[in-house]
Design a protein around this motif. Structure first.
Motif, PDB file in Angstrom:
ATOM      1  N   GLY A   1       1.148  -1.648   0.052  1.00  0.00           N
ATOM      2  CA  GLY A   1      -0.160  -0.326  -0.002  1.00  0.00           C
ATOM      3  C   GLY A   1       0.233   1.000   0.142  1.00  0.00           C
ATOM      4  N   SER A   2       2.181   1.520   0.238  1.00  0.00           N
ATOM      5  CA  SER A   2       2.866   2.012   0.400  1.00  0.00           C
ATOM      6  C   SER A   2       2.952   2.927  -1.420  1.00  0.00           C
ATOM      7  CB  SER A   2       4.722   1.894   0.224  1.00  0.00           C
ATOM      8  OG  SER A   2       5.080   0.947  -0.104  1.00  0.00           O
ATOM      9  N   ARG A   3       3.418   4.403  -1.110  1.00  0.00           N
ATOM     10  CA  ARG A   3       3.689   4.438  -3.298  1.00  0.00           C
ATOM     11  C   ARG A   3       4.981   5.542  -2.274  1.00  0.00           C
ATOM     12  NH1 ARG A   3       0.146  10.279  -4.796  1.00  0.00           N
ATOM     13  NH2 ARG A   3       1.149  10.019  -6.497  1.00  0.00           N
ATOM     14  N   THR A   4       5.296   5.655  -3.814  1.00  0.00           N
ATOM     15  CA  THR A   4       6.900   5.973  -4.042  1.00  0.00           C
ATOM     16  C   THR A   4       7.215   6.441  -4.926  1.00  0.00           C
ATOM     17  OG1 THR A   4       7.621   4.135  -3.519  1.00  0.00           O
ATOM     18  CG2 THR A   4       9.486   5.409  -4.725  1.00  0.00           C
ATOM     19  N   ILE A   5       7.311   7.732  -4.509  1.00  0.00           N
ATOM     20  CA  ILE A   5       7.611   9.219  -5.616  1.00  0.00           C
ATOM     21  C   ILE A   5       9.078   9.936  -5.859  1.00  0.00           C
ATOM     22  CG2 ILE A   5       5.044  10.047  -5.233  1.00  0.00           C
ATOM     23  CD1 ILE A   5       5.709  12.421  -3.075  1.00  0.00           C
ATOM     24  N   PHE A   6       8.346  10.607  -6.576  1.00  0.00           N
ATOM     25  CA  PHE A   6      10.140  11.149  -7.315  1.00  0.00           C
ATOM     26  C   PHE A   6       9.728  12.929  -7.633  1.00  0.00           C
ATOM     27  CE2 PHE A   6      10.409   7.152  -8.410  1.00  0.00           C
ATOM     28  CZ  PHE A   6      11.870   6.643  -7.903  1.00  0.00           C
ATOM     29  N   VAL A   7      11.157  13.756  -6.436  1.00  0.00           N
ATOM     30  CA  VAL A   7      10.883  15.035  -5.861  1.00  0.00           C
ATOM     31  C   VAL A   7      11.998  15.783  -6.488  1.00  0.00           C
ATOM     32  CG1 VAL A   7       8.569  14.799  -4.710  1.00  0.00           C
ATOM     33  CG2 VAL A   7      11.245  14.940  -3.888  1.00  0.00           C
ATOM     34  N   PRO A   8      12.003  16.837  -7.477  1.00  0.00           N
ATOM     35  CA  PRO A   8      12.971  16.992  -7.934  1.00  0.00           C
ATOM     36  C   PRO A   8      14.087  18.044  -6.840  1.00  0.00           C
ATOM     37  CG  PRO A   8      11.379  18.535  -7.996  1.00  0.00           C
ATOM     38  CD  PRO A   8      10.639  17.491  -7.756  1.00  0.00           C
ATOM     39  N   TYR A   9      15.615  17.372  -5.882  1.00  0.00           N
ATOM     40  CA  TYR A   9      15.915  17.797  -5.584  1.00  0.00           C
ATOM     41  C   TYR A   9      17.630  17.624  -6.078  1.00  0.00           C
ATOM     42  CZ  TYR A   9      18.762  17.220  -1.498  1.00  0.00           C
ATOM     43  OH  TYR A   9      19.969  17.846  -0.288  1.00  0.00           O
ATOM     44  N   ARG A  10      17.528  19.744  -5.434  1.00  0.00           N
ATOM     45  CA  ARG A  10      18.988  20.360  -6.549  1.00  0.00           C
ATOM     46  C   ARG A  10      18.813  20.260  -8.600  1.00  0.00           C
ATOM     47  NH1 ARG A  10      23.534  18.492  -1.526  1.00  0.00           N
ATOM     48  NH2 ARG A  10      22.753  19.875   0.018  1.00  0.00           N
ATOM     49  N   ASN A  11      19.590  19.125  -8.768  1.00  0.00           N
ATOM     50  CA  ASN A  11      20.482  19.040  -9.463  1.00  0.00           C
ATOM     51  C   ASN A  11      19.555  17.064 -10.164  1.00  0.00           C
ATOM     52  OD1 ASN A  11      21.072  21.919 -10.424  1.00  0.00           O
ATOM     53  ND2 ASN A  11      23.170  20.678  -9.913  1.00  0.00           N
ATOM     54  N   ALA A  12      19.263  16.643  -9.411  1.00  0.00           N
ATOM     55  CA  ALA A  12      18.912  15.971  -9.680  1.00  0.00           C
ATOM     56  C   ALA A  12      17.078  15.397  -8.956  1.00  0.00           C
ATOM     57  CB  ALA A  12      19.328  14.698  -8.801  1.00  0.00           C
ATOM     58  N   THR A  13      16.998  13.865  -8.719  1.00  0.00           N
ATOM     59  CA  THR A  13      15.879  13.787  -8.114  1.00  0.00           C
ATOM     60  C   THR A  13      16.237  12.892  -6.524  1.00  0.00           C
ATOM     61  OG1 THR A  13      15.223  11.491  -9.318  1.00  0.00           O
ATOM     62  CG2 THR A  13      14.080  13.493 -10.427  1.00  0.00           C
ATOM     63  N   ALA A  14      14.790  13.146  -6.149  1.00  0.00           N
ATOM     64  CA  ALA A  14      15.204  12.206  -4.683  1.00  0.00           C
ATOM     65  C   ALA A  14      13.559  11.002  -4.415  1.00  0.00           C
ATOM     66  CB  ALA A  14      15.097  13.097  -3.822  1.00  0.00           C
ATOM     67  N   LYS A  15      13.936   9.971  -4.103  1.00  0.00           N
ATOM     68  CA  LYS A  15      13.182   9.372  -3.564  1.00  0.00           C
ATOM     69  C   LYS A  15      12.494   9.006  -2.596  1.00  0.00           C
ATOM     70  CE  LYS A  15      13.567   5.052  -3.223  1.00  0.00           C
ATOM     71  NZ  LYS A  15      14.230   3.172  -3.733  1.00  0.00           N
ATOM     72  N   VAL A  16      11.420   9.470  -2.646  1.00  0.00           N
ATOM     73  CA  VAL A  16      10.450   9.384  -1.157  1.00  0.00           C
ATOM     74  C   VAL A  16       9.432   7.761  -1.523  1.00  0.00           C
ATOM     75  CG1 VAL A  16       9.261  11.102   0.398  1.00  0.00           C
ATOM     76  CG2 VAL A  16      10.998  12.094  -1.175  1.00  0.00           C
ATOM     77  N   VAL A  17       9.715   7.679   0.158  1.00  0.00           N
ATOM     78  CA  VAL A  17       8.814   6.300  -0.120  1.00  0.00           C
ATOM     79  C   VAL A  17       7.296   6.860   0.980  1.00  0.00           C
ATOM     80  CG1 VAL A  17       8.341   4.517   0.525  1.00  0.00           C
ATOM     81  CG2 VAL A  17      10.638   5.198  -0.251  1.00  0.00           C
ATOM     82  N   ILE A  18       6.420   6.708   1.209  1.00  0.00           N
ATOM     83  CA  ILE A  18       4.971   7.093   1.905  1.00  0.00           C
ATOM     84  C   ILE A  18       4.546   5.513   2.140  1.00  0.00           C
ATOM     85  CG2 ILE A  18       3.304   9.038   1.917  1.00  0.00           C
ATOM     86  CD1 ILE A  18       4.080  10.649  -0.559  1.00  0.00           C
ATOM     87  N   TYR A  19       3.993   5.873   3.289  1.00  0.00           N
ATOM     88  CA  TYR A  19       3.845   4.258   3.802  1.00  0.00           C
ATOM     89  C   TYR A  19       2.295   4.592   4.689  1.00  0.00           C
ATOM     90  CZ  TYR A  19       8.853   2.163   3.296  1.00  0.00           C
ATOM     91  OH  TYR A  19       9.566   1.773   3.416  1.00  0.00           O
ATOM     92  N   PRO A  20       1.648   4.456   4.271  1.00  0.00           N
ATOM     93  CA  PRO A  20      -0.189   4.461   4.775  1.00  0.00           C
ATOM     94  C   PRO A  20      -0.102   4.440   6.406  1.00  0.00           C
ATOM     95  CG  PRO A  20      -0.429   2.217   3.559  1.00  0.00           C
ATOM     96  CD  PRO A  20       1.293   2.674   3.547  1.00  0.00           C
ATOM     97  N   THR A  21      -1.051   4.868   6.900  1.00  0.00           N
ATOM     98  CA  THR A  21      -0.985   5.459   8.645  1.00  0.00           C
ATOM     99  C   THR A  21      -2.943   3.973   8.458  1.00  0.00           C
ATOM    100  OG1 THR A  21      -1.009   7.155   8.717  1.00  0.00           O
ATOM    101  CG2 THR A  21      -1.590   6.153  10.078  1.00  0.00           C
ATOM    102  N   LYS A  22      -2.087   3.081   9.807  1.00  0.00           N
ATOM    103  CA  LYS A  22      -3.378   1.091   9.492  1.00  0.00           C
ATOM    104  C   LYS A  22      -4.785   2.170  10.247  1.00  0.00           C
ATOM    105  CE  LYS A  22       0.519  -1.633  10.811  1.00  0.00           C
ATOM    106  NZ  LYS A  22       1.043  -2.718  11.027  1.00  0.00           N
ATOM    107  N   PRO A  23      -5.415   1.751  10.199  1.00  0.00           N
ATOM    108  CA  PRO A  23      -6.876   2.295  10.552  1.00  0.00           C
ATOM    109  C   PRO A  23      -6.963   1.727  11.981  1.00  0.00           C
ATOM    110  CG  PRO A  23      -7.168   1.068   8.681  1.00  0.00           C
ATOM    111  CD  PRO A  23      -6.144   0.775   9.135  1.00  0.00           C
ATOM    112  N   THR A  24      -6.317   1.165  12.349  1.00  0.00           N
ATOM    113  CA  THR A  24      -6.112   0.264  14.140  1.00  0.00           C
ATOM    114  C   THR A  24      -5.431   1.972  14.872  1.00  0.00           C
ATOM    115  OG1 THR A  24      -4.588  -0.673  13.541  1.00  0.00           O
ATOM    116  CG2 THR A  24      -6.140  -1.769  13.751  1.00  0.00           C
ATOM    117  N   SER A  25      -4.294   2.316  13.972  1.00  0.00           N
ATOM    118  CA  SER A  25      -4.172   3.479  14.482  1.00  0.00           C
ATOM    119  C   SER A  25      -4.700   4.565  14.576  1.00  0.00           C
ATOM    120  CB  SER A  25      -2.539   3.628  14.109  1.00  0.00           C
ATOM    121  OG  SER A  25      -1.692   2.485  13.415  1.00  0.00           O
ATOM    122  N   PHE A  26      -5.509   4.629  13.502  1.00  0.00           N
ATOM    123  CA  PHE A  26      -6.358   5.455  13.698  1.00  0.00           C
ATOM    124  C   PHE A  26      -7.506   6.031  14.495  1.00  0.00           C
ATOM    125  CE2 PHE A  26      -5.109   6.907   9.374  1.00  0.00           C
ATOM    126  CZ  PHE A  26      -5.181   8.211   8.971  1.00  0.00           C
TER     127      PHE A  26
END
Length: 243
Positions: A84-109
């Motif tokens: 369920g995680s999402r991997t996005i690439f954002v511009p960082y300086r003169n290249a790109t950086a990988k950012v992994v976004i993990y979903p929050t579990k419903p039990t945590s909410f």
């Protein structure tokens, strides 16, 4: 016959120490068996080959990630993982950086929601409101039990346990803050010594103080940069926990 001085033939202590260590290593190497030498040589060769292969694999993976990041950055999209995680690439300086976004579990909410829906008994309002209800939005804020309960609830969300990443970041930032305070005291004392030597005309101690000041200044600059870096990391970690 006059006695000649031996000051010119005296070697540097560090050089003497290195020579003694090399001689001891040579004696140990000569005293070992041929099978032990062969095993050590094979182990060293395997370490070098595995390190070269690992480095080449890491460089190849990094190049593939950069190419994929440039391609996905143009499309303004990301990758979905099996968990369920999402991997996005954002511009960082003169290249790109990988950012992994993990979903929050419903039990945590659900667990975090119960922290705010059940205030303590001492946090009741004056109009006879029960303890199982939350204060209305028009409640006047103040330093009371309700504020303390909400603050502790947010703190338990931002720092879930003592061995979490957020605890380590806060501990590291505290250590660097104490180190910066100590370095400030050292620099202040060193400034006084430099001024004293300058007024007294002691050139050798003055130059030595300048060298010390430059060394401590470089370390203090690293400390300030580490504090700013840890502050941004703590801010990102807390905002990630709260969202």
């Amino acid at each position: 016959m006059a006695v000649q001085s031996t000051l010119r033939n005296q070697q540097h202590p560090l050089r003497v120490l290195v020579i003694q260590l090399l001689q001891r290593c040579r004696q140990q190497w000569k005293g070992t068996a041929q099978s032990v030498r062969l095993a050590a040589t094979v182990a060293l060769t395997l370490c070098i080959l595995s390190g070269a292969y690992g480095g080449q694999t890491w460089i190849k993976r990094r190049s593939e990630e950069k190419a994929q990041g440039r391609r996905l950055l143009r499309r303004n999209s990301g990758l979905r993982g099996k968990d369920g995680s999402r991997t996005i690439f954002v511009p960082y300086r003169n290249a790109t950086a990988k950012v992994v976004i993990y979903p929050t579990k419903p039990t945590s909410f659900d667990a975090h929601r119960r922290l705010f829906l059940n205030p303590p008994r001492a946090a009741r309002l004056a109009d006879g409101q029960t303890a199982s209800q939350v204060p209305p939005p028009n409640t006047k804020p103040g330093l009371n039990i309700a504020f303390l309960h909400q603050f502790l609830s947010l703190l338990s969300i931002m720092i879930p346990h003592w061995n979490s990443k957020e605890s380590g970041l806060l501990l590291s930032q505290g250590v660097f803050l104490l180190l910066r305070t100590y370095l400030s005291l050292v620099v202040t004392r060193l400034d006084g010594e430099i001024v004293r030597d300058l007024v007294a005309g002691n050139g050798r101690n003055f130059l030595l103080g300048i060298v010390k000041w430059c060394g401590i200044g470089a370390f203090a600059s690293y400390t300030n940069a580490a504090i700013k870096f840890l502050q941004s990391k703590v801010s990102i970690a807390f905002r990630t926990r709260l969202t």
